[in-house]
Design an enzyme around this catalytic site. Structure first.
Site, mmCIF file in Angstrom:
data_model
loop_
_atom_site.group_PDB
_atom_site.id
_atom_site.type_symbol
_atom_site.label_atom_id
_atom_site.label_comp_id
_atom_site.label_asym_id
_atom_site.label_seq_id
_atom_site.Cartn_x
_atom_site.Cartn_y
_atom_site.Cartn_z
ATOM 1 N N ASP A 186 0.826 -1.179 0.000
ATOM 2 C CA ASP A 186 0.000 0.000 0.000
ATOM 3 C C ASP A 186 0.872 1.246 0.000
ATOM 4 O O ASP A 186 1.634 1.490 0.930
ATOM 5 C CB ASP A 186 -0.871 -0.046 1.259
ATOM 6 C CG ASP A 186 -1.920 1.026 1.232
ATOM 7 O OD1 ASP A 186 -2.321 1.417 0.129
ATOM 8 O OD2 ASP A 186 -2.328 1.475 2.322
ATOM 9 N N THR A 198 -3.537 6.301 -4.102
ATOM 10 C CA THR A 198 -2.476 7.084 -3.468
ATOM 11 C C THR A 198 -1.157 6.995 -4.241
ATOM 12 O O THR A 198 -0.487 8.003 -4.450
ATOM 13 C CB THR A 198 -2.231 6.613 -2.027
ATOM 14 O OG1 THR A 198 -2.064 5.199 -2.045
ATOM 15 C CG2 THR A 198 -3.395 6.957 -1.150
ATOM 16 N N THR A 199 -0.814 5.772 -4.678
ATOM 17 C CA THR A 199 0.434 5.622 -5.420
ATOM 18 C C THR A 199 0.350 6.411 -6.723
ATOM 19 O O THR A 199 1.285 7.125 -7.100
ATOM 20 C CB THR A 199 0.699 4.134 -5.724
ATOM 21 O OG1 THR A 199 0.509 3.400 -4.525
ATOM 22 C CG2 THR A 199 2.095 3.913 -6.238
ATOM 23 N N ASP A 231 -9.696 -0.351 2.656
ATOM 24 C CA ASP A 231 -9.700 0.213 1.301
ATOM 25 C C ASP A 231 -10.919 -0.272 0.532
ATOM 26 O O ASP A 231 -11.608 0.510 -0.121
ATOM 27 C CB ASP A 231 -8.431 -0.201 0.540
ATOM 28 C CG ASP A 231 -7.197 0.511 1.073
ATOM 29 O OD1 ASP A 231 -7.371 1.405 1.928
ATOM 30 O OD2 ASP A 231 -6.089 0.173 0.655
HETATM 31 P P1 ADP Z 1 -3.017 3.106 -6.101
HETATM 32 O O1 ADP Z 1 -2.399 3.304 -4.757
HETATM 33 O O2 ADP Z 1 -2.747 4.261 -6.988
HETATM 34 O O3 ADP Z 1 -4.448 2.729 -6.054
HETATM 35 P P2 ADP Z 1 -2.574 0.396 -6.953
HETATM 36 O O4 ADP Z 1 -1.363 -0.406 -6.618
HETATM 37 O O5 ADP Z 1 -3.837 0.036 -6.316
HETATM 38 O O6 ADP Z 1 -2.199 1.902 -6.738
HETATM 39 O O7 ADP Z 1 -2.737 0.302 -8.549
HETATM 40 C C1 ADP Z 1 -3.823 0.900 -9.186
HETATM 41 C C2 ADP Z 1 -3.668 0.789 -10.679
HETATM 42 O O8 ADP Z 1 -3.616 -0.578 -11.091
HETATM 43 C C3 ADP Z 1 -4.860 1.400 -11.380
HETATM 44 O O9 ADP Z 1 -4.387 2.179 -12.439
HETATM 45 C C4 ADP Z 1 -5.628 0.191 -11.885
HETATM 46 O O10 ADP Z 1 -6.362 0.473 -13.052
HETATM 47 C C5 ADP Z 1 -4.516 -0.775 -12.157
HETATM 48 N N1 ADP Z 1 -4.965 -2.180 -12.177
HETATM 49 C C6 ADP Z 1 -5.543 -2.867 -11.173
HETATM 50 N N2 ADP Z 1 -5.834 -4.146 -11.574
HETATM 51 C C7 ADP Z 1 -5.416 -4.270 -12.846
HETATM 52 C C8 ADP Z 1 -5.408 -5.329 -13.830
HETATM 53 N N3 ADP Z 1 -5.899 -6.538 -13.545
HETATM 54 N N4 ADP Z 1 -4.907 -5.056 -15.054
HETATM 55 C C9 ADP Z 1 -4.392 -3.856 -15.323
HETATM 56 N N5 ADP Z 1 -4.348 -2.818 -14.451
HETATM 57 C C10 ADP Z 1 -4.863 -3.007 -13.234
#
Ligand code: ADP
Ligand code: MG
Length: 537
Positions: free
Chosen positions: A61, A94-95, A386
């Protein structure tokens, strides 16, 4: 004269002016983004955080990483607070916010180097933001069914836990969010009305949602009634204690009669309070602070089961589900303050007695989080938080965007087409903004072991080919294929993406606005952070 005074003050500071201030700030932002970018997406890696005391947390996270990091640089701190604000407002993204901010700043720095003034860039970024937000709304849509809704929640936690756990937590989050539907309380509702209890035994998949409130408390007097299928409840937001011992010690005990009289009066007052509760038909009493030993038997004899030492948040949840009003002073309870509960039972989890109270009003639930070790439970709790945050917010605004870099790739193309309609140099800033958005698909590709340049080109080509539908084509990181994100169930809620982009732009602009940095000189050693940044040069 004034001049020299000024100089004296500045002697204690290191001063970075204009361009070098910006360079320094952008460096700090990039270093921070570098620390979290490998966690982005479902294939992002975990980080192990080691604190001073040696305790460790393993997490995927971004905001947890940032909030634990010991960071000194003011720009880095600003980015961390932007990420925290994103976490509070949207519970996700957040990331993305951090890496977007850093990319906006790096692109801005390049423009500054080629002679564009920061104020033009800030202006261009604002124009680009407004256009991007409009376009985001335009391509968003609401979920077609429960499956899509679940997919949106599951996307927000993908990569944090494995897929069976993610499915399970998604179900729990949706169940909890449904229990809160229609309640007032804004974004804090899910924090205030959902009790999280970490339970030692069982595996993560045994975690469950329980309607009502479960607390690790047992009744004060074992002789009182253990279970009940309903009755009247009073909640005291204070104590029911006798006057304190130190008061007793301060009276000169010249005669035993005086002391006895004092005790009798205290008992008398307690008796009056119990009688009042009896007259109001109360059979369940919950008290925030202590209850005097004297009162224990009185209450039990009067058929009242009492619990003490509840914290305020639990009292509030209890008040909500039972329709009671919390009263500070037990002497002042009125009929209208009394609520009703529909069941009360005692149960035991990992050898600890718990009480489960359900009310007719609904409006609060408990989640029992299980897991084999404290660190697993903590990570499951954060992930559930979350999922719940997203599920709850989606129940208010369910508009969704395609994930997998689709939205950002589409917006980048849209902004590039839009830029020429704008005046002069702002165009350059709008193009820089568009390029910055591509950091999301680029990082998703990198974290999945794909080639970022090829992926972005292919993605953009696939989007252009299918015209209207194009915006929904993204990168399925599992297969590397460019597919419609609703077909593979990868959704990002609009509120998450909207907030991330607005937050990142605001943070970048506030760094661009700085053109003078005064560092207080530090006597002690240089902070770790600075030497880390120097290593990167
Ligand atoms: P954040 O803290 O920004 O939410 P995450 O590590 O949760 O970071 O990553 C979010 C990103 O990952 C988003 O851009 C989301 O669309 C992408 N994402 C999540 N699952 C998938 C998947 N199965 N295929 C492609 N992208 C994905
Ligand atoms: Mg996320």
């Amino acid at each position: 004269m004034v001049e020299s005074e000024h100089d004296v003050t500045l002697e204690d500071t290191d001063r970075l002016h204009g361009r070098s201030a910006l360079v320094d700030n952008v460096k700090a932002a990039s270093a921070l983004a570098e620390a979290v970018r490998s966690t982005l997406g479902p294939r992002g890696l975990d980080k192990m955080l080691v604190e001073d005391g040696g305790s460790t947390t393993i997490t995927n996270d971004g905001v947890t990483v940032l909030e634990t990091a010991k960071v000194e640089h003011p720009t880095a701190r600003l980015l961390i607070s932007t990420a925290s604000a994103q976490d509070r407002a949207a519970r996700d993204g957040t990331t993305t916010t951090v890496i977007l901010t850093s990319e906006l700043l790096q692109n801005a720095l390049e423009l500054v180097r080629s002679g564009v003034h920061p104020s033009i860039i800030m202006n261009g970024y604002q124009i680009a933001l407004a256009e991007a937000l409009d376009e985001m709304e335009r391509i968003s849509r609401i979920p077609k069914d429960g499956f899509e809704m679940r997919a949106a929640v599951a996307t927000s936690i993908s990569g944090k836990v494995d897929s069976s756990v993610s499915r399970h937590l998604t179900e729990l989050a949706i169940e909890a969010a449904e229990a809160l539907a229609g309640e007032n309380g804004g974004q804090d509702l899910e924090r205030l009305r959902v009790k999280r209890l970490l339970i030692k035994d069982g595996g993560v998949l045994d975690s469950e949602v329980i309607h009502g409130l479960v607390l690790p408390k047992s009744r004060m007097d074992m002789a009182s009634v253990a279970e009940s299928d309903g009755g009247r409840i009073a909640i005291i937001d204070g104590g029911m204690e006798s006057p304190k011992l130190d008061f007793e010690a301060s009276i000169e005990v010249t005669s035993t009669d005086a002391l006895r009289g004092f005790h009798e009066r205290a008992r008398e007052r307690m008796r009056e309070q119990v009688d009042l509760l009896v007259s109001l038909g109360v059979d369940l009493l919950i008290v925030r602070d202590g209850i005097a030993e004297d009162a224990t038997t009185m209450l039990t004899d009067a058929g009242i089961t009492a619990y003490r030492r509840y914290d305020r948040e639990d009292l509030e949840r209890l008040a909500r589900i039972t329709g009671s009003v919390m009263v500070r002073d037990a002497k002042r309870v009125k009929d209208k303050d009394i609520g009703t509960y529909s069941s009360r039972s005692e149960c035991s989890y990992s050898g600890v007695k718990h009480t489960h109270i359900e009310g007719p009003e609904g409006g609060a639930v408990t989640i029992l989080i299980r897991g084999s070790s404290p660190s697993v439970r903590e990570e499951v709790k954060r992930t559930f938080d979350d999922a719940l945050g997203v599920a709850h917010r989606l129940s208010i605004d369910s508009r969704m965007l395609p994930g997998g870099g689709a939205t950002q790739t589409h917006l980048a193309r849209h902004l590039r087409a839009f830029a020429p309609s704008q005046a002069g140099r702002e165009q350059l800033a709008i193009e820089a903004f568009a390029a910055a958005l591509e950091i999301v698909p680029r990082t998703l590709a990198e974290n999945s072991g794909l080639d970022p340049i090829d992926e972005i080109l292919e993605l953009s080509a696939a989007q252009t080919e299918s015209a209207e539908e194009g915006a929904w084509i993204g990168m399925d990181v599992a297969s590397g294929n460019k597919v419609r994100m609703d077909k593979v169930g990868v959704f990002d809620p609009l509120f998450v993406a909207h907030h991330a982009l607005a937050g990142a732009t605001e943070a970048a602009n506030s760094v661009l606005r700085i053109d003078d940095v005064l560092w207080a000189k530090q006597d002690a050693q240089t902070p770790d952070w600075q030497s880390e940044m120097e290593d990167q040069d």
